[in-house]
Scaffold this motif. Structure first.
Motif, PDB file in Angstrom:
ATOM      1  N   THR A  46       0.826  -1.211   0.000  1.00 45.53           N
ATOM      2  CA  THR A  46       0.000   0.000   0.000  1.00 45.53           C
ATOM      3  C   THR A  46       0.858   1.257   0.000  1.00 45.53           C
ATOM      4  N   LYS A  47       2.072   1.191   0.549  1.00 43.66           N
ATOM      5  CA  LYS A  47       2.996   2.328   0.474  1.00 43.66           C
ATOM      6  C   LYS A  47       4.398   1.869   0.859  1.00 43.66           C
ATOM      7  N   PHE A  48       5.384   2.659   0.430  1.00 42.17           N
ATOM      8  CA  PHE A  48       6.783   2.375   0.739  1.00 42.17           C
ATOM      9  C   PHE A  48       7.398   3.643   1.307  1.00 42.17           C
ATOM     10  N   ASP A  49       7.838   3.562   2.553  1.00 41.95           N
ATOM     11  CA  ASP A  49       8.510   4.684   3.199  1.00 41.95           C
ATOM     12  C   ASP A  49      10.017   4.489   3.087  1.00 41.95           C
ATOM     13  N   SER A  50      10.677   5.392   2.363  1.00 45.23           N
ATOM     14  CA  SER A  50      12.126   5.301   2.196  1.00 45.23           C
ATOM     15  C   SER A  50      12.685   6.694   2.005  1.00 45.23           C
TER      16      SER A  50
ATOM     17  N   GLN B  31      17.299   2.932  -0.726  1.00 44.21           N
ATOM     18  CA  GLN B  31      18.068   1.701  -0.494  1.00 44.21           C
ATOM     19  C   GLN B  31      17.458   0.848   0.620  1.00 44.21           C
ATOM     20  N   THR B  32      16.847   1.489   1.594  1.00 45.49           N
ATOM     21  CA  THR B  32      16.198   0.781   2.693  1.00 45.49           C
ATOM     22  C   THR B  32      14.857   1.454   2.951  1.00 45.49           C
ATOM     23  N   GLY B  33      13.980   0.743   3.603  1.00 44.79           N
ATOM     24  CA  GLY B  33      12.696   1.357   3.917  1.00 44.79           C
ATOM     25  C   GLY B  33      11.721   0.390   4.535  1.00 44.79           C
ATOM     26  N   LYS B  34      10.509   0.880   4.734  1.00 44.75           N
ATOM     27  CA  LYS B  34       9.415   0.107   5.321  1.00 44.75           C
ATOM     28  C   LYS B  34       8.338  -0.042   4.253  1.00 44.75           C
ATOM     29  N   LEU B  35       8.069  -1.277   3.868  1.00 42.05           N
ATOM     30  CA  LEU B  35       7.049  -1.577   2.877  1.00 42.05           C
ATOM     31  C   LEU B  35       5.771  -1.969   3.617  1.00 42.05           C
ATOM     32  N   HIS B  36       4.757  -1.149   3.508  1.00 39.51           N
ATOM     33  CA  HIS B  36       3.475  -1.398   4.156  1.00 39.51           C
ATOM     34  C   HIS B  36       2.564  -2.111   3.165  1.00 39.51           C
ATOM     35  N   GLY B  37       1.727  -2.998   3.679  1.00 39.64           N
ATOM     36  CA  GLY B  37       0.800  -3.668   2.785  1.00 39.64           C
ATOM     37  C   GLY B  37      -0.123  -4.606   3.519  1.00 39.64           C
ATOM     38  N   GLN B  38      -0.937  -5.290   2.738  1.00 35.76           N
ATOM     39  CA  GLN B  38      -1.890  -6.239   3.291  1.00 35.76           C
ATOM     40  C   GLN B  38      -1.451  -7.650   2.943  1.00 35.76           C
ATOM     41  N   PHE B  39      -1.367  -8.476   3.987  1.00 33.83           N
ATOM     42  CA  PHE B  39      -0.978  -9.877   3.825  1.00 33.83           C
ATOM     43  C   PHE B  39      -2.193 -10.730   4.153  1.00 33.83           C
ATOM     44  N   THR B  40      -2.546 -11.601   3.205  1.00 37.70           N
ATOM     45  CA  THR B  40      -3.678 -12.496   3.378  1.00 37.70           C
ATOM     46  C   THR B  40      -3.161 -13.922   3.510  1.00 37.70           C
ATOM     47  N   LEU B  41      -3.536 -14.572   4.593  1.00 37.93           N
ATOM     48  CA  LEU B  41      -3.152 -15.952   4.862  1.00 37.93           C
ATOM     49  C   LEU B  41      -4.331 -16.633   5.537  1.00 37.93           C
ATOM     50  N   ARG B  42      -4.672 -17.811   5.046  1.00 39.46           N
ATOM     51  CA  ARG B  42      -5.762 -18.590   5.633  1.00 39.46           C
ATOM     52  C   ARG B  42      -7.079 -17.805   5.647  1.00 39.46           C
ATOM     53  N   GLY B  43      -7.278 -16.973   4.626  1.00 41.25           N
ATOM     54  CA  GLY B  43      -8.506 -16.210   4.486  1.00 41.25           C
ATOM     55  C   GLY B  43      -8.593 -14.961   5.338  1.00 41.25           C
ATOM     56  N   VAL B  44      -7.531 -14.634   6.072  1.00 37.80           N
ATOM     57  CA  VAL B  44      -7.505 -13.461   6.944  1.00 37.80           C
ATOM     58  C   VAL B  44      -6.514 -12.452   6.362  1.00 37.80           C
ATOM     59  N   THR B  45      -6.941 -11.200   6.269  1.00 36.08           N
ATOM     60  CA  THR B  45      -6.080 -10.137   5.753  1.00 36.08           C
ATOM     61  C   THR B  45      -5.721  -9.177   6.875  1.00 36.08           C
ATOM     62  N   LYS B  46      -4.424  -8.929   7.037  1.00 28.86           N
ATOM     63  CA  LYS B  46      -3.916  -8.014   8.072  1.00 28.86           C
ATOM     64  C   LYS B  46      -2.886  -7.078   7.445  1.00 28.86           C
ATOM     65  N   ASP B  47      -2.789  -5.876   8.014  1.00 26.91           N
ATOM     66  CA  ASP B  47      -1.739  -4.945   7.618  1.00 26.91           C
ATOM     67  C   ASP B  47      -0.417  -5.387   8.244  1.00 26.91           C
ATOM     68  N   ILE B  48       0.631  -5.422   7.432  1.00 25.16           N
ATOM     69  CA  ILE B  48       1.961  -5.748   7.941  1.00 25.16           C
ATOM     70  C   ILE B  48       2.962  -4.730   7.396  1.00 25.16           C
ATOM     71  N   VAL B  49       4.143  -4.718   7.990  1.00 28.86           N
ATOM     72  CA  VAL B  49       5.239  -3.867   7.533  1.00 28.86           C
ATOM     73  C   VAL B  49       6.457  -4.756   7.328  1.00 28.86           C
ATOM     74  N   ILE B  50       7.065  -4.639   6.158  1.00 23.94           N
ATOM     75  CA  ILE B  50       8.254  -5.427   5.817  1.00 23.94           C
ATOM     76  C   ILE B  50       9.446  -4.481   5.764  1.00 23.94           C
ATOM     77  N   ASP B  51      10.501  -4.811   6.500  1.00 24.40           N
ATOM     78  CA  ASP B  51      11.756  -4.051   6.421  1.00 24.40           C
ATOM     79  C   ASP B  51      12.474  -4.464   5.139  1.00 24.40           C
TER      80      ASP B  51
END
Length: 192
Positions: free
Chosen positions: A111-115, A119-139
């Protein structure tokens, strides 16, 4: 004549400089096995179970001049889970964990990338697993980009995050040491 040629070159140069650089679109290189989605789970506080998903697809968009516009979408075939142990993988595919017959895919959509440096940053988004969607942040860290030996252009990134199994409705409880899963993404894309 010389004045006209000089004016034309200067005008072309100004026009080129004013043209915005557009983000490049990339296909994740799963065909060449230059990308991976890996996981790591503490086993009862005594060791680690590590594995990967062998089958996934995705695309991303990246512009060095505007990294905040980066986008990525990845779809994971949950049946392709591989922890290098057939019986354990059968259990991971069951209702106790991924319930792959009912939920054959997991997805991440950014949904957005903070950088600040691209070269580095925080990738925000929605992760869906087992039918459940949650907001997560990936370094995220950029590994590199450039021409490859076959005439193409590639860009690569790595990322990591931690999710809690209960957040995604996974019923198996192996204790507090095993409550979370560390996810790692190694993504190399080929420019389209």
């Amino acid at each position: 004549m010389k004045k006209h040629l000089t004016a034309a070159i200067l005008t072309a140069g100004l026009f080129t400089a004013a043209t915005p650089v557009l983000a490049a679109d990339y296909a994740i290189d799963t065909r060449g096995a230059h990308a991976s989605v890996n996981f790591k789970v503490n086993h009862l506080g005594y060791s680690w179970v590590v594995g990967r998903f062998d089958t996934f697809t995705g695309d991303f968009s990246y512009d060095q001049a505007d990294p905040s516009a980066a986008k990525i979408a990845v779809t994971i075939d949950t049946k392709s889970v591989n922890s290098n142990h057939a019986e354990r993988d059968k259990h991971i595919r069951s209702k106790d964990f991924l319930e792959v017959d009912k939920y054959p895919e997991a997805k991440f959509v950014s949904t957005k990338f903070d950088s600040t440096d691209g070269q580095t940053g925080k990738l925000h988004g929605q992760f869906t697993l087992r039918g459940v969607t949650k907001d997560i942040v990936i370094d995220v860290t950029k590994v590199g980009e450039g021409k490859d030996p076959w005439g193409g252009y590639r860009a690569g990134f790595e990322g990591a995050t931690t999710i809690t199994m209960k957040d995604y409705g996974i019923p198996m409880d192996l204790g507090p040491q095993s409550a979370t899963v560390e996810l790692e993404f190694h993504i190399e894309g080929i420019k389209k």
